[in-house]
Design a protein around this motif. Structure first.
Motif, PDB file in Angstrom:
ATOM      1  N   LYS A  43     -12.617  78.236  -7.881  1.00 19.76           N
ATOM      2  CA  LYS A  43     -11.964  78.900  -6.753  1.00 19.76           C
ATOM      3  C   LYS A  43     -11.458  77.898  -5.723  1.00 19.76           C
ATOM      4  O   LYS A  43     -10.461  78.156  -5.049  1.00 19.76           O
ATOM      5  CB  LYS A  43     -12.905  79.919  -6.136  1.00 19.76           C
ATOM      6  CG  LYS A  43     -13.090  81.121  -7.064  1.00 19.76           C
ATOM      7  CD  LYS A  43     -14.054  82.125  -6.526  1.00 19.76           C
ATOM      8  CE  LYS A  43     -14.199  83.264  -7.541  1.00 19.76           C
ATOM      9  NZ  LYS A  43     -15.179  84.243  -7.121  1.00 19.76           N
ATOM     10  N   ARG A  46      -8.216  76.919  -7.271  1.00 14.24           N
ATOM     11  CA  ARG A  46      -7.241  78.009  -7.214  1.00 14.24           C
ATOM     12  C   ARG A  46      -6.807  78.344  -5.794  1.00 14.24           C
ATOM     13  O   ARG A  46      -5.616  78.469  -5.505  1.00 14.24           O
ATOM     14  CB  ARG A  46      -7.830  79.265  -7.870  1.00 14.24           C
ATOM     15  CG  ARG A  46      -6.866  80.441  -7.916  1.00 14.24           C
ATOM     16  CD  ARG A  46      -7.549  81.727  -8.305  1.00 14.24           C
ATOM     17  NE  ARG A  46      -8.494  82.124  -7.258  1.00 14.24           N
ATOM     18  CZ  ARG A  46      -9.451  83.032  -7.437  1.00 14.24           C
ATOM     19  NH1 ARG A  46      -9.615  83.620  -8.603  1.00 14.24           N
ATOM     20  NH2 ARG A  46     -10.259  83.345  -6.449  1.00 14.24           N
ATOM     21  N   ASP A  47      -7.783  78.478  -4.898  1.00 12.16           N
ATOM     22  CA  ASP A  47      -7.484  78.993  -3.559  1.00 12.16           C
ATOM     23  C   ASP A  47      -7.321  77.909  -2.500  1.00 12.16           C
ATOM     24  O   ASP A  47      -6.737  78.152  -1.457  1.00 12.16           O
ATOM     25  CB  ASP A  47      -8.584  79.953  -3.098  1.00 12.16           C
ATOM     26  CG  ASP A  47      -8.742  81.145  -4.024  1.00 12.16           C
ATOM     27  OD1 ASP A  47      -7.775  81.500  -4.727  1.00 12.16           O
ATOM     28  OD2 ASP A  47      -9.847  81.722  -4.061  1.00 12.16           O
ATOM     29  N   GLY A  48      -7.861  76.717  -2.766  1.00 15.85           N
ATOM     30  CA  GLY A  48      -7.830  75.682  -1.740  1.00 15.85           C
ATOM     31  C   GLY A  48      -7.142  74.421  -2.180  1.00 15.85           C
ATOM     32  O   GLY A  48      -7.344  73.369  -1.570  1.00 15.85           O
ATOM     33  N   ASP A  49      -6.346  74.503  -3.244  1.00 16.51           N
ATOM     34  CA  ASP A  49      -5.616  73.346  -3.758  1.00 16.51           C
ATOM     35  C   ASP A  49      -6.538  72.155  -4.041  1.00 16.51           C
ATOM     36  O   ASP A  49      -6.133  70.999  -3.910  1.00 16.51           O
ATOM     37  CB  ASP A  49      -4.499  72.921  -2.792  1.00 16.51           C
ATOM     38  CG  ASP A  49      -3.414  73.983  -2.683  1.00 16.51           C
ATOM     39  OD1 ASP A  49      -3.095  74.600  -3.722  1.00 16.51           O
ATOM     40  OD2 ASP A  49      -2.904  74.186  -1.572  1.00 16.51           O
ATOM     41  N   ASP A  56     -17.488  75.193   1.428  1.00 14.82           N
ATOM     42  CA  ASP A  56     -17.494  75.115  -0.036  1.00 14.82           C
ATOM     43  C   ASP A  56     -18.676  74.277  -0.519  1.00 14.82           C
ATOM     44  O   ASP A  56     -19.372  74.651  -1.474  1.00 14.82           O
ATOM     45  CB  ASP A  56     -16.207  74.479  -0.569  1.00 14.82           C
ATOM     46  CG  ASP A  56     -14.975  75.322  -0.346  1.00 14.82           C
ATOM     47  OD1 ASP A  56     -15.085  76.565  -0.322  1.00 14.82           O
ATOM     48  OD2 ASP A  56     -13.883  74.720  -0.199  1.00 14.82           O
TER      49      ASP A  56
END
Length: 109
Positions: A43, A46-49, A56
């Motif tokens: 994730k 996917r979501d945070g490059d 995180d």
């Protein structure tokens, strides 16, 4: 904290069928928790490059703590202390390094 001390503490919260003769339960739990670590990393990609934030890191660390719990309990089920398991790994890696086969693939290098 010493590893065996952690293992003893982890076992105090271990509640599952046939504890002491059930290696399957902690094995499946270990795989599940390792998967949760991978999901957190996925994730981030996917979501945070791929940028790792402090929240995180904390989420991954919490999942890693669950991985540690299952490793400790599985070691118990296999009749090993956590320190014995850790020493086995260091011995295996040192042997591979001495023989020049640290990189590569296969269990018996």
């Amino acid at each position: 904290m010493q590893a065996n001390q952690y293992q003893t503490g982890a076992l105090q919260s271990a509640i599952y069928p046939n504890q002491g003769s059930n290696f399957l339960y902690p094995t499946l739990g270990l795989v599940g928790e390792a998967g949760e670590v991978a999901e957190k990393v996925k994730k981030i990609i996917r979501d945070g490059d791929g940028t790792l934030t402090d929240p995180d890191r904390d989420k991954i660390a919490k999942e890693l703590s669950d991985v540690c719990w299952y490793v400790a309990v599985l070691a118990y089920e296999l009749d090993y202390t956590l320190e014995e398991i850790m020493q086995m790994n260091l011995d295996k890696l040192a042997s591979r390094q001495e023989r020049g086969v640290l990189s590569g693939s296969g269990d018996n290098r």
